[in-house]
Design a protein around this motif. Sequence first.
Motif, PDB file in Angstrom:
ATOM      1  N   SER A   1       0.917  -1.280  -0.081  1.00 13.78           N
ATOM      2  CA  SER A   1       0.109   0.079   0.056  1.00 13.78           C
ATOM      3  C   SER A   1       0.898   1.197   0.142  1.00 13.78           C
ATOM      4  O   SER A   1       0.484   2.152  -0.612  1.00 13.78           O
ATOM      5  CB  SER A   1      -1.046  -0.060   1.097  1.00 13.78           C
ATOM      6  N   ALA A   2       1.891   1.289   0.803  1.00  9.11           N
ATOM      7  CA  ALA A   2       2.538   2.520   0.861  1.00  9.11           C
ATOM      8  C   ALA A   2       3.462   2.522  -0.462  1.00  9.11           C
ATOM      9  O   ALA A   2       3.383   3.763  -1.115  1.00  9.11           O
ATOM     10  CB  ALA A   2       3.927   2.225   1.997  1.00  9.11           C
TER      11      ALA A   2
ATOM     12  N   GLN B   1       2.424   1.712  -3.373  1.00  6.36           N
ATOM     13  CA  GLN B   1       1.394   2.140  -4.422  1.00  6.36           C
ATOM     14  C   GLN B   1       1.126   3.707  -4.148  1.00  6.36           C
ATOM     15  O   GLN B   1       0.977   4.293  -5.048  1.00  6.36           O
ATOM     16  CB  GLN B   1       0.322   1.532  -4.164  1.00  6.36           C
ATOM     17  N   ALA B   2       1.015   4.118  -2.958  1.00  8.87           N
ATOM     18  CA  ALA B   2       0.801   5.531  -2.707  1.00  8.87           C
ATOM     19  C   ALA B   2       1.898   6.425  -3.001  1.00  8.87           C
ATOM     20  O   ALA B   2       1.886   7.403  -3.667  1.00  8.87           O
ATOM     21  CB  ALA B   2       0.408   5.788  -1.134  1.00  8.87           C
TER      22      ALA B   2
ATOM     23  N   THR C   1       2.128   6.592  -6.893  1.00  6.42           N
ATOM     24  CA  THR C   1       1.161   7.514  -7.340  1.00  6.42           C
ATOM     25  C   THR C   1       1.362   8.836  -7.151  1.00  6.42           C
ATOM     26  O   THR C   1       1.126   9.665  -8.082  1.00  6.42           O
ATOM     27  CB  THR C   1      -0.282   7.252  -6.741  1.00  6.42           C
ATOM     28  N   THR C   2       1.740   9.218  -5.972  1.00  3.74           N
ATOM     29  CA  THR C   2       2.049  10.693  -5.640  1.00  3.74           C
ATOM     30  C   THR C   2       3.370  11.167  -6.644  1.00  3.74           C
ATOM     31  O   THR C   2       3.248  12.226  -7.354  1.00  3.74           O
ATOM     32  CB  THR C   2       2.710  10.596  -4.091  1.00  3.74           C
TER      33      THR C   2
ATOM     34  N   GLN D   1      -3.514  13.348   0.445  1.00  3.58           N
ATOM     35  CA  GLN D   1      -2.677  12.705   1.310  1.00  3.58           C
ATOM     36  C   GLN D   1      -2.990  13.198   2.791  1.00  3.58           C
ATOM     37  O   GLN D   1      -3.805  13.758   2.927  1.00  3.58           O
ATOM     38  CB  GLN D   1      -1.326  13.076   1.096  1.00  3.58           C
TER      39      GLN D   1
END
Length: 292
Positions: free
Chosen positions: A243-244, A246-247, A250-251, A263
Amino acid sequence: MSTAQALRDLLQEDRCHMMPCCFDALSAKLIEQEGYALTFMSGFAASASRIGAPDLGLMSYGEVVDQARNITDAIGIPLIGDGDTGYGNAMNVRRTVAGFAKAGCAAVMIEDQLAPKRCGHTPGKAVVSRDEAFDRIRAAVDAREALRAAGGDILILARTDARHEHGLSEAIDRAAQFAELGADILFVEAPQSEAEMRDVCSNLPGPKMANIVEGGATPDLPNAALHDIGYAIAAYPLSLMASAMQAMVTTLRAMRDDQRPNQMDFAELRDRIGFNAYYEASERYASSKRTT
């Protein structure tokens, strides 16, 4: 109460504890803040986070223990540490168990893979002979007993990866012997169906742990189903890291296009890291500032 005893108490409860796995002190703090009762330092995720490399035996014993120490310094809930193969022969296993206990771990996992080990849901795994596997757990239990005699404490999580190479029966037989040798928690890695998971739990004594890798070999069942099957712990080793990552990706892609994705706001970020707790504690010493 020691974290080892806290873990024993959790294992006495009639439930399957959902255990998100951490990879550093911050991820462990978030797990604790969200009310989870325990966590596990995933070797896969810690290797990726600390040295940016795959979990293929590249991170050293010293690096792993240092990572575990940073995590236990940041949280109060029990941490299970990933001791891999014990980093050598039976005497190395003893040192590994003692080192993880000194770092504050409630339990340490020792497995029967051939070194260098591999992630349990990736190809190319091989296990050592039965005799060598049993010697590792025997040494781990001896180290645990020596710690207890000296006033310390730690639990032994015994893992077998024999299912991949030798079939489920061999894996269950190995785990049963681990229990006979005194292991506190049993972990048969990568059963490939719900029926296999039930075979594991119905044929082995004591607390068992399931390892749920999204997209891995073991079915990702609801927690109620895992409890019904007989598991005491369900580990999720990659959920937070995936999850981290991917985030962050994405950012980074959004920033390249001069965009700002949603965020965590700055106030919550500071609070979760510990700024507000620090400021509150520092107020106890404000009188010295007023008198100077």
